[in-house]
Scaffold this active site. Sequence first.
Site, PDB file in Angstrom:
ATOM      1  N   LYS A 374       0.826  -1.212   0.000  1.00  0.00           N
ATOM      2  CA  LYS A 374       0.000   0.000   0.000  1.00  0.00           C
ATOM      3  C   LYS A 374       0.863   1.265   0.000  1.00  0.00           C
ATOM      4  O   LYS A 374       0.575   2.220  -0.718  1.00  0.00           O
ATOM      5  CB  LYS A 374      -0.940   0.002   1.208  1.00  0.00           C
ATOM      6  CG  LYS A 374      -2.050  -1.018   1.144  1.00  0.00           C
ATOM      7  CD  LYS A 374      -3.082  -0.807   2.221  1.00  0.00           C
ATOM      8  CE  LYS A 374      -2.490  -0.711   3.603  1.00  0.00           C
ATOM      9  NZ  LYS A 374      -1.737  -1.929   4.015  1.00  0.00           N
ATOM     10  N   THR A 376       3.886   1.520  -1.137  1.00  0.00           N
ATOM     11  CA  THR A 376       4.534   1.615  -2.444  1.00  0.00           C
ATOM     12  C   THR A 376       3.568   2.155  -3.492  1.00  0.00           C
ATOM     13  O   THR A 376       3.931   2.989  -4.330  1.00  0.00           O
ATOM     14  CB  THR A 376       5.052   0.221  -2.871  1.00  0.00           C
ATOM     15  OG1 THR A 376       5.764  -0.366  -1.785  1.00  0.00           O
ATOM     16  CG2 THR A 376       5.965   0.313  -4.067  1.00  0.00           C
ATOM     17  N   ARG A 398       2.031   7.227   7.403  1.00  0.00           N
ATOM     18  CA  ARG A 398       2.319   7.090   8.823  1.00  0.00           C
ATOM     19  C   ARG A 398       3.820   6.957   9.049  1.00  0.00           C
ATOM     20  O   ARG A 398       4.552   6.501   8.177  1.00  0.00           O
ATOM     21  CB  ARG A 398       1.621   5.842   9.380  1.00  0.00           C
ATOM     22  CG  ARG A 398       0.122   5.970   9.504  1.00  0.00           C
ATOM     23  CD  ARG A 398      -0.497   4.663   9.969  1.00  0.00           C
ATOM     24  NE  ARG A 398      -0.305   3.609   8.979  1.00  0.00           N
ATOM     25  CZ  ARG A 398      -0.375   2.307   9.257  1.00  0.00           C
ATOM     26  NH1 ARG A 398      -0.596   1.903  10.481  1.00  0.00           N
ATOM     27  NH2 ARG A 398      -0.216   1.410   8.304  1.00  0.00           N
ATOM     28  N   LYS A 409       8.841  -6.947  10.018  1.00  0.00           N
ATOM     29  CA  LYS A 409       8.331  -6.324   8.801  1.00  0.00           C
ATOM     30  C   LYS A 409       9.372  -5.483   8.072  1.00  0.00           C
ATOM     31  O   LYS A 409       9.350  -5.348   6.854  1.00  0.00           O
ATOM     32  CB  LYS A 409       7.113  -5.443   9.132  1.00  0.00           C
ATOM     33  CG  LYS A 409       6.379  -4.954   7.893  1.00  0.00           C
ATOM     34  CD  LYS A 409       5.126  -4.179   8.273  1.00  0.00           C
ATOM     35  CE  LYS A 409       4.404  -3.680   7.027  1.00  0.00           C
ATOM     36  NZ  LYS A 409       3.224  -2.877   7.346  1.00  0.00           N
ATOM     37  N   ALA A 628      -2.675  -0.163  13.092  1.00  0.00           N
ATOM     38  CA  ALA A 628      -3.966  -0.321  12.424  1.00  0.00           C
ATOM     39  C   ALA A 628      -4.819  -1.407  13.050  1.00  0.00           C
ATOM     40  O   ALA A 628      -6.043  -1.326  13.016  1.00  0.00           O
ATOM     41  CB  ALA A 628      -3.751  -0.621  10.947  1.00  0.00           C
ATOM     42  N   PHE A 659      -3.293  -1.903   6.846  1.00  0.00           N
ATOM     43  CA  PHE A 659      -3.811  -3.255   6.626  1.00  0.00           C
ATOM     44  C   PHE A 659      -4.977  -3.281   5.630  1.00  0.00           C
ATOM     45  O   PHE A 659      -5.069  -2.437   4.749  1.00  0.00           O
ATOM     46  CB  PHE A 659      -4.151  -3.924   7.955  1.00  0.00           C
ATOM     47  CG  PHE A 659      -2.952  -4.123   8.837  1.00  0.00           C
ATOM     48  CD1 PHE A 659      -1.801  -4.707   8.332  1.00  0.00           C
ATOM     49  CD2 PHE A 659      -2.956  -3.720  10.161  1.00  0.00           C
ATOM     50  CE1 PHE A 659      -0.679  -4.896   9.134  1.00  0.00           C
ATOM     51  CE2 PHE A 659      -1.836  -3.904  10.971  1.00  0.00           C
ATOM     52  CZ  PHE A 659      -0.700  -4.495  10.455  1.00  0.00           C
ATOM     53  N   PHE A 747       4.023  -8.095  -9.562  1.00  0.00           N
ATOM     54  CA  PHE A 747       5.344  -8.652  -9.296  1.00  0.00           C
ATOM     55  C   PHE A 747       5.869  -9.291 -10.581  1.00  0.00           C
ATOM     56  O   PHE A 747       5.097  -9.642 -11.487  1.00  0.00           O
ATOM     57  CB  PHE A 747       5.267  -9.705  -8.195  1.00  0.00           C
ATOM     58  CG  PHE A 747       4.991  -9.154  -6.824  1.00  0.00           C
ATOM     59  CD1 PHE A 747       5.210  -9.936  -5.701  1.00  0.00           C
ATOM     60  CD2 PHE A 747       4.507  -7.871  -6.632  1.00  0.00           C
ATOM     61  CE1 PHE A 747       4.953  -9.441  -4.421  1.00  0.00           C
ATOM     62  CE2 PHE A 747       4.255  -7.378  -5.369  1.00  0.00           C
ATOM     63  CZ  PHE A 747       4.473  -8.164  -4.259  1.00  0.00           C
ATOM     64  N   TRP A 776       7.015  -0.170  -8.753  1.00  0.00           N
ATOM     65  CA  TRP A 776       8.139  -0.762  -8.004  1.00  0.00           C
ATOM     66  C   TRP A 776       9.370  -0.889  -8.897  1.00  0.00           C
ATOM     67  O   TRP A 776      10.489  -0.639  -8.463  1.00  0.00           O
ATOM     68  CB  TRP A 776       7.727  -2.126  -7.452  1.00  0.00           C
ATOM     69  CG  TRP A 776       8.800  -2.766  -6.613  1.00  0.00           C
ATOM     70  CD1 TRP A 776       9.093  -2.523  -5.308  1.00  0.00           C
ATOM     71  CD2 TRP A 776       9.747  -3.762  -7.055  1.00  0.00           C
ATOM     72  NE1 TRP A 776      10.152  -3.300  -4.898  1.00  0.00           N
ATOM     73  CE2 TRP A 776      10.571  -4.073  -5.944  1.00  0.00           C
ATOM     74  CE3 TRP A 776       9.960  -4.420  -8.264  1.00  0.00           C
ATOM     75  CZ2 TRP A 776      11.602  -5.007  -6.014  1.00  0.00           C
ATOM     76  CZ3 TRP A 776      10.986  -5.355  -8.336  1.00  0.00           C
ATOM     77  CH2 TRP A 776      11.795  -5.644  -7.226  1.00  0.00           C
TER      78      TRP A 776
END
Length: 923
Positions: A374, A376, A398, A409, A628, A659, A747, A776
Amino acid sequence: MSARLHLVLRRLGRSPRTPGPEVIQNSKEVLRLLQEKNPAFKPVLAIIQAGDENLMQEINQNLAEEAGLNITHVCLPPDSGEAEIIDEILKMNEDTRVHGLALQISEDLFSNKVLNALKPEKDVDGVTDINLGKLVRGDAHECFVSPVARAVIELLEKSGVTLDGKKVLVVGAHGSLEAALQCLFQRRGSMTMSSQWKTPQLQNKLQEADIVILGSPKPEEIPLTWIQPGTTVLNCFHDFLSGKLSCGSPRAHLNRLIAEDDVGLLAAALRIQNMVSSGRRWLREQQHRRWRLHCLKLQPLSPVPSDIEISRAQTPKAVDILAKEIGLLADEIEIYGKSKAKVRLSLLERLKDQADGKYVLVAGITPTPLGEGKSTVTIGLVQALTAHLNVNSFACLRQPSQGPTFGVKGGAAGGGYAQVIPMEEFNLHLTGDIHAITAANNLLAAAIDTRILHESTQTDKALYNRLVPLVNGVREFSEIQLARLKKLGINKTDPSMLTEEEMSSFARLNIDPATITWQRVVDTNDRFLRKITIGQASTEKGCSRQAQFDIAVASEIMAVLALTDSLQDMKERLGRMVVASDKNGQPVTAEDLGVTGALTVLMKDAIKPNLMQTLEGTPVFVHAGPFANIAHGNSSVLADKIALKLVGEEGFVVTEAGFGADIGMEKFFNIKCRASGLVPNVVVLVATIRALKMHGGGPSVTAGVPLKKEYTEENVQLVADGCCNLQKQIQIAQLFGVPVVVALNVFKTDTRAEIDLVCELAKRAGAFDAVPCYHWSVGGKGSVELARAVREAANKRSHFQFLYDVQLPIVEKIRTIAQAVYGAKDIELSAEAQSKIERYTEQGFGNLPICMAKTHLSLSHQPERKGVPRDFILPISNVRASIGAGFIYPLVGTMSTMPGLPTRPCFYDIDLDTETEQVKGLF
């Protein structure tokens, strides 16, 4: 002509035909037209004066008032030096109310250092090198020109003097005035010469001149006979600026002489005209315009390097340059290093009449433990909008917590060629906001236990005397103690006047330790702090109890920061925070403990959003970071509000919810939008084929473990089966009446057949559009189609609505979320949860929105249940209240408020090169 102007003219012995009044009337008319569109606008001219020349002060005051300006005189002692004057200049430079600044000081203080301390945009006398340089280059329309020099030219021309081809001698002038006169005469075809009074060739030069401009008083030893009969002579002594209006003009035998008083009055009027021009420019800068943003170029590599390598390969713009590009004033930012700054909230007042831009929320489907990108997508979208479509846009993210960064993470700056830079600064401390929250939270925790200890060991009288001590023979209540008296209904301000009963009521909070809900926090994933025992030292006199630590970003103070809209509002919210109940069942707040002011002091800088930039040089606000699945999971209201003003009506603010849409988006709409009053235009729903395959029945996905072949090879059936989760999340967004654009984060292992299938099924499920994104691997260029889809969707009329009425009972609001959003059959309350709901309702908190604390890995409470679980009962194990933040938060199942570290945390890979001081291992 007004009586005020007549007064000025009488003082100077001038007639109403003097050109100054005409200039003032024109300035007055221009200002009136500006104020028709901007009623609150009234420019301020500041004059820094060293000395007591009242006549000049009176003239300035009268002319400014006649034109409709405000004027402020800074009167310094006559013997003030360079340092004192520069100090006052710097203060006026930073005062946003001041639009023009002039110096009324002696000639010997007009040094380069003093003059160039003035901000060029406020330099209405045109004395700075920047304004003079623009004049010399021929850019007079972009700068301020010396009012004295302009007055000389205008008076000569209005007196019928032809300047073209004439020889002009400027005698005794210095610095900026000399340069401005020479430049203006040359522009009109005059041949100009300059000379000082003691130059040996002065007599020859005077005899050659057709026009003589006296820049300072003529020495007695210079005879008038050196000036040829018929020569036009004009006095423009620079001493006019210091209030000396009489200078002994050489009036004998000259054909034509223009008095210095005329020059002085017209120069004062032209300064006022410059002031109005300054105000007009300032207003124009406040109005929305397309940014003149210098975007940074990307040179994507294949294969794509690590995030930190990409970040390091791009040199960010200096943050003050970025700030200027997006319309921030120099005094509206506080710079931290080279690439980040805090933005002051005064900006909201300045731009209060500016229309807001479009408001876009980025949410996601139920994610895998790896996350679906999200952040990205958010960064890629704004890079596409601004760097490739030339649309003003802001990302609002955030701030990452140290817990996940060093845990499982990793960083949260985006990824690949769509990230915030420098990524190590983004992920490590930033400007210390989370540390401020930790300090404030734990100060309040210490205050609670300390108060219980002291109340348990002291009599009423001793407690009262210590709370209101005798200082220098005087006993008085502090401001916050007066507020507590008022809350108790005690209308007394003299500590000696309270009765024993009132003293006891004031001094004793009678906190019931069993009801304390306020926990200590730390910004580290430390599972061994989930349950602790405090107060075991002998000095705590038996006041031990079981407690716990939460992760810092789960603190209610973090939620307060994210939801507040001003410093005053934050202070009030902090004071309202309920930390426990007393033994009569009444809520005990931070205000009761007397700590509100101290908490606000600790948070006074954290409330300012942090400005950073993307890889392509577009602006980002990083502010607040509530968890979240524990808190409401959205960045700050203030960052969004400021960004919406800065982008302007045609711009976009893209903010991210944590999330899946069932958690972050639902809380964004029902909690954040209620607090802010902002209405979203579009939801961007992020999906990945990897996550859809998991929801379609694929094997489990575990962080740090290589993906199974089902995720790296084409499997259309798994994708089709997993699209049920995507369809459900689209339906959740539609509950709120906001159009949905699906962003498929592609991807390299995804195939065309899988991509096309997802986009087709998303549109069938009601998405406005569905677009594959490649940010990306290539940056904003890879999200241009997403940006176009978002622009188109934003033009559709939004029918936004809340999911529930806050006046409903707490249980009904919980049930509405469980059934309409999660798809639960019903809810099941534990005895403790039921008891808490009853208590909060009795205490008057039943009308707050709901913030569900639930796993993010499933629509249900069970992380292993993927896809769209049905017919489950949602268990509510406990309910807590964040009264300052303004919501009730039920804990679903075994939800923990303190994450733990995995077997191999991220910190194994994080290191510092001690020679280059570069951080290694962040990703």
